[in-house]
Motif scaffolding. Structure first.
Motif, PDB file in Angstrom:
ATOM      1  N   THR A  49      19.856  28.281  39.238  1.00 35.97           N
ATOM      2  CA  THR A  49      18.617  28.439  39.995  1.00 35.97           C
ATOM      3  C   THR A  49      17.719  29.456  39.292  1.00 35.97           C
ATOM      4  O   THR A  49      18.117  30.069  38.292  1.00 35.97           O
ATOM      5  N   ALA A  50      16.528  29.659  39.844  1.00 34.70           N
ATOM      6  CA  ALA A  50      15.588  30.629  39.251  1.00 34.70           C
ATOM      7  C   ALA A  50      16.178  32.027  39.206  1.00 34.70           C
ATOM      8  O   ALA A  50      15.880  32.813  38.304  1.00 34.70           O
ATOM      9  N   GLU A  51      17.042  32.346  40.172  1.00 39.77           N
ATOM     10  CA  GLU A  51      17.624  33.682  40.245  1.00 39.77           C
ATOM     11  C   GLU A  51      18.596  33.958  39.096  1.00 39.77           C
ATOM     12  O   GLU A  51      18.793  35.114  38.708  1.00 39.77           O
ATOM     13  N   THR A  52      19.207  32.938  38.548  1.00 44.57           N
ATOM     14  CA  THR A  52      20.223  33.142  37.512  1.00 44.57           C
ATOM     15  C   THR A  52      19.847  32.563  36.156  1.00 44.57           C
ATOM     16  O   THR A  52      20.572  32.753  35.182  1.00 44.57           O
ATOM     17  N   LEU A  53      18.721  31.864  36.094  1.00 44.72           N
ATOM     18  CA  LEU A  53      18.371  31.142  34.866  1.00 44.72           C
ATOM     19  C   LEU A  53      18.292  32.055  33.653  1.00 44.72           C
ATOM     20  O   LEU A  53      18.764  31.704  32.565  1.00 44.72           O
ATOM     21  N   ASP A  54      17.688  33.240  33.795  1.00 40.42           N
ATOM     22  CA  ASP A  54      17.486  34.111  32.633  1.00 40.42           C
ATOM     23  C   ASP A  54      18.793  34.472  31.940  1.00 40.42           C
ATOM     24  O   ASP A  54      18.803  34.730  30.729  1.00 40.42           O
ATOM     25  N   SER A  55      19.894  34.463  32.671  1.00 40.51           N
ATOM     26  CA  SER A  55      21.177  34.809  32.053  1.00 40.51           C
ATOM     27  C   SER A  55      21.610  33.760  31.037  1.00 40.51           C
ATOM     28  O   SER A  55      22.455  34.037  30.181  1.00 40.51           O
ATOM     29  N   PHE A  56      21.040  32.555  31.128  1.00 47.25           N
ATOM     30  CA  PHE A  56      21.421  31.469  30.212  1.00 47.25           C
ATOM     31  C   PHE A  56      20.528  31.407  28.969  1.00 47.25           C
ATOM     32  O   PHE A  56      20.773  30.581  28.082  1.00 47.25           O
ATOM     33  N   ALA A  57      19.508  32.227  28.904  1.00 48.51           N
ATOM     34  CA  ALA A  57      18.627  32.198  27.733  1.00 48.51           C
ATOM     35  C   ALA A  57      19.381  32.679  26.501  1.00 48.51           C
ATOM     36  O   ALA A  57      19.968  33.756  26.503  1.00 48.51           O
ATOM     37  N   VAL A  58      19.382  31.876  25.469  1.00 51.20           N
ATOM     38  CA  VAL A  58      20.041  32.241  24.219  1.00 51.20           C
ATOM     39  C   VAL A  58      19.145  33.243  23.493  1.00 51.20           C
ATOM     40  O   VAL A  58      17.961  32.951  23.252  1.00 51.20           O
ATOM     41  N   PRO A  59      19.653  34.426  23.143  1.00 49.57           N
ATOM     42  CA  PRO A  59      18.791  35.472  22.563  1.00 49.57           C
ATOM     43  C   PRO A  59      17.976  35.022  21.358  1.00 49.57           C
ATOM     44  O   PRO A  59      16.816  35.423  21.202  1.00 49.57           O
ATOM     45  N   THR A  60      18.570  34.183  20.521  1.00 50.09           N
ATOM     46  CA  THR A  60      17.861  33.729  19.329  1.00 50.09           C
ATOM     47  C   THR A  60      17.014  32.487  19.581  1.00 50.09           C
ATOM     48  O   THR A  60      16.298  32.030  18.687  1.00 50.09           O
ATOM     49  N   LYS A  61      17.102  31.939  20.793  1.00 46.44           N
ATOM     50  CA  LYS A  61      16.351  30.733  21.128  1.00 46.44           C
ATOM     51  C   LYS A  61      15.910  30.812  22.582  1.00 46.44           C
ATOM     52  O   LYS A  61      16.476  30.170  23.474  1.00 46.44           O
ATOM     53  N   PRO A  62      14.892  31.641  22.878  1.00 47.00           N
ATOM     54  CA  PRO A  62      14.437  31.792  24.265  1.00 47.00           C
ATOM     55  C   PRO A  62      13.836  30.499  24.806  1.00 47.00           C
ATOM     56  O   PRO A  62      13.507  29.577  24.046  1.00 47.00           O
ATOM     57  N   PHE A  63      13.697  30.441  26.125  1.00 47.95           N
ATOM     58  CA  PHE A  63      13.057  29.282  26.738  1.00 47.95           C
ATOM     59  C   PHE A  63      11.618  29.158  26.240  1.00 47.95           C
ATOM     60  O   PHE A  63      10.959  30.151  25.940  1.00 47.95           O
ATOM     61  N   HIS A  64      11.152  27.941  26.160  1.00 49.20           N
ATOM     62  CA  HIS A  64       9.801  27.689  25.666  1.00 49.20           C
ATOM     63  C   HIS A  64       8.777  28.400  26.556  1.00 49.20           C
ATOM     64  O   HIS A  64       8.922  28.439  27.782  1.00 49.20           O
ATOM     65  N   PRO A  65       7.728  28.978  25.965  1.00 49.00           N
ATOM     66  CA  PRO A  65       6.731  29.706  26.762  1.00 49.00           C
ATOM     67  C   PRO A  65       6.014  28.840  27.793  1.00 49.00           C
ATOM     68  O   PRO A  65       5.420  29.369  28.736  1.00 49.00           O
ATOM     69  N   ALA A  66       6.084  27.518  27.644  1.00 50.56           N
ATOM     70  CA  ALA A  66       5.446  26.633  28.630  1.00 50.56           C
ATOM     71  C   ALA A  66       6.283  26.478  29.893  1.00 50.56           C
ATOM     72  O   ALA A  66       5.777  25.967  30.899  1.00 50.56           O
ATOM     73  N   PHE A  67       7.528  26.927  29.845  1.00 51.28           N
ATOM     74  CA  PHE A  67       8.466  26.632  30.937  1.00 51.28           C
ATOM     75  C   PHE A  67       7.921  27.029  32.305  1.00 51.28           C
ATOM     76  O   PHE A  67       7.996  26.261  33.270  1.00 51.28           O
ATOM     77  N   HIS A  68       7.395  28.216  32.422  1.00 51.09           N
ATOM     78  CA  HIS A  68       6.995  28.729  33.733  1.00 51.09           C
ATOM     79  C   HIS A  68       5.720  28.078  34.276  1.00 51.09           C
ATOM     80  O   HIS A  68       5.378  28.289  35.444  1.00 51.09           O
ATOM     81  N   PHE A  69       5.044  27.272  33.465  1.00 51.39           N
ATOM     82  CA  PHE A  69       3.860  26.555  33.932  1.00 51.39           C
ATOM     83  C   PHE A  69       4.200  25.139  34.412  1.00 51.39           C
ATOM     84  O   PHE A  69       3.344  24.447  34.958  1.00 51.39           O
ATOM     85  N   LEU A  70       5.446  24.717  34.184  1.00 45.43           N
ATOM     86  CA  LEU A  70       5.868  23.360  34.527  1.00 45.43           C
ATOM     87  C   LEU A  70       6.203  23.229  36.005  1.00 45.43           C
ATOM     88  O   LEU A  70       6.561  24.208  36.671  1.00 45.43           O
ATOM     89  N   SER A  71       6.136  22.011  36.512  1.00 42.49           N
ATOM     90  CA  SER A  71       6.614  21.735  37.861  1.00 42.49           C
ATOM     91  C   SER A  71       8.133  21.873  37.880  1.00 42.49           C
ATOM     92  O   SER A  71       8.789  21.785  36.823  1.00 42.49           O
ATOM     93  N   PRO A  72       8.749  22.108  39.041  1.00 43.62           N
ATOM     94  CA  PRO A  72      10.216  22.173  39.100  1.00 43.62           C
ATOM     95  C   PRO A  72      10.906  20.946  38.513  1.00 43.62           C
ATOM     96  O   PRO A  72      11.953  21.060  37.875  1.00 43.62           O
ATOM     97  N   ILE A  73      10.314  19.771  38.724  1.00 44.63           N
ATOM     98  CA  ILE A  73      10.897  18.548  38.160  1.00 44.63           C
ATOM     99  C   ILE A  73      10.903  18.615  36.639  1.00 44.63           C
ATOM    100  O   ILE A  73      11.916  18.320  35.981  1.00 44.63           O
ATOM    101  N   HIS A  74       9.790  19.023  36.055  1.00 39.60           N
ATOM    102  CA  HIS A  74       9.709  19.085  34.591  1.00 39.60           C
ATOM    103  C   HIS A  74      10.496  20.266  34.030  1.00 39.60           C
ATOM    104  O   HIS A  74      10.978  20.209  32.890  1.00 39.60           O
ATOM    105  N   GLN A  75      10.653  21.339  34.799  1.00 43.41           N
ATOM    106  CA  GLN A  75      11.541  22.418  34.368  1.00 43.41           C
ATOM    107  C   GLN A  75      12.961  21.889  34.213  1.00 43.41           C
ATOM    108  O   GLN A  75      13.651  22.185  33.225  1.00 43.41           O
ATOM    109  N   SER A  76      13.403  21.110  35.177  1.00 44.91           N
ATOM    110  CA  SER A  76      14.735  20.510  35.093  1.00 44.91           C
ATOM    111  C   SER A  76      14.842  19.579  33.890  1.00 44.91           C
ATOM    112  O   SER A  76      15.853  19.573  33.180  1.00 44.91           O
ATOM    113  N   ASP A  77      13.793  18.786  33.642  1.00 45.04           N
ATOM    114  CA  ASP A  77      13.803  17.875  32.494  1.00 45.04           C
ATOM    115  C   ASP A  77      14.002  18.647  31.192  1.00 45.04           C
ATOM    116  O   ASP A  77      14.794  18.252  30.326  1.00 45.04           O
TER     117      ASP A  77
END
Length: 255
Positions: A49-77
């Motif tokens: 979930t949003a509360e735990t997602l940051d723990s899964f970010a790989v230090p050398t490969k962070p989540f794409h900067p567009a992630f937080h602008f996406l709809s929940p459906i597209h975040q899951s995609d």
């Protein structure tokens, strides 16, 4: 079920299934009942979930900067590609599971197999010919024109029998397949980023052009642009190394 942290993962991708839940909406009782059926898979379930997602970010490969602008459906995609590449294992929509996934994991471990899913259902093939981002068509990692995208769509429909669905699958981590999958999705997000910054998603299932009461949506991401439009043609290219052995989810009574 509590949300999982990355520290909850074992080192082995075999026998684990990820599920995602994002957005402001609470999970309905029916969805919770579906999540309770994940025990039927006989696998380890990790709800992210949003509360735990940051723990899964790989230090050398962070989540794409567009992630937080996406709809929940597209975040899951997007996260399906990210998690399958970096962590591997299974993914399942929060729909009822009635059979064990153990045989599917066992088959996916063997030989040259890259992954596994369930056979694509009739009418489930991504309508890539209808997806236009910024008024342009794209096929995997390149721009194409109308004639080619229509021919590609017809060929996908013709080969539906070797495709897998988007709602439940297993993939080995760190393969050529998952690397290409994530790379293509992130290149698409690169194109959309400035437009997403100007027009972020406002609704969980927002679709470009639909009027939600305040004029046509200017959200720039076509419905299947980050998942089906990529996964279908990519699995077709690798279909000899992708099995159809994962139990299909229950497509009824999950909302």
């Amino acid at each position: 079920m509590r949300s999982s942290m990355r520290s909850d993962l074992s080192g082995n991708w075999v026998g684990r299934i990820f599920a995602f839940w994002f957005g402001r909406a609470e999970m309905s009782e029916r969805r919770r009942a579906c999540l309770d059926t994940f025990g039927n898979s006989e696998c380890r379930t990790h709800l992210v979930t949003a509360e735990t997602l940051d723990s899964f970010a790989v230090p050398t490969k962070p989540f794409h900067p567009a992630f937080h602008f996406l709809s929940p459906i597209h975040q899951s995609d997007y996260l399906r590609a990210y998690f399958m590449h970096h962590f591997g294992g299974g993914y399942a929509d929060i729909k009822a599971i009635s059979h064990s996934w153990i045989p599917a994991f066992s088959a996916t471990e063997k030989g040259h197999v890259l992954g596994a899913g369930y056979a694509e259902v009739a009418g489930g093939v991504a309508r890539i010919h209808q997806s236009k981002a910024l008024e342009k068509h794209y096929f995997l990692d390149r721009r194409v024109f109308n004639l080619e995208i229509n021919m590609r769509y017809r060929y996908l429909k013709l080969r539906r029998g070797v495709l897998i669905g988007n709602g439940a699958f297993i993939f080995r981590p760190g393969t050529e397949f998952t690397r290409r999958w994530l790379s293509i999705v992130e290149r698409r997000l690169d194109l959309l980023l400035p437009h997403l910054e100007a027009n972020p998603a406002r609704y969980p299932k927002e679709v470009p052009g639909v009027d939600y009461g305040d004029g046509p949506s200017r959200y720039p991401v076509p419905w299947s642009f980050l998942l089906g439009d990529v996964l279908a043609p990519l699995t077709l290219q690798y279909h000899t190394r992708i099995l159809q052995v994962v139990p299909a989810p229950d497509f009824q009574n999950y909302e």
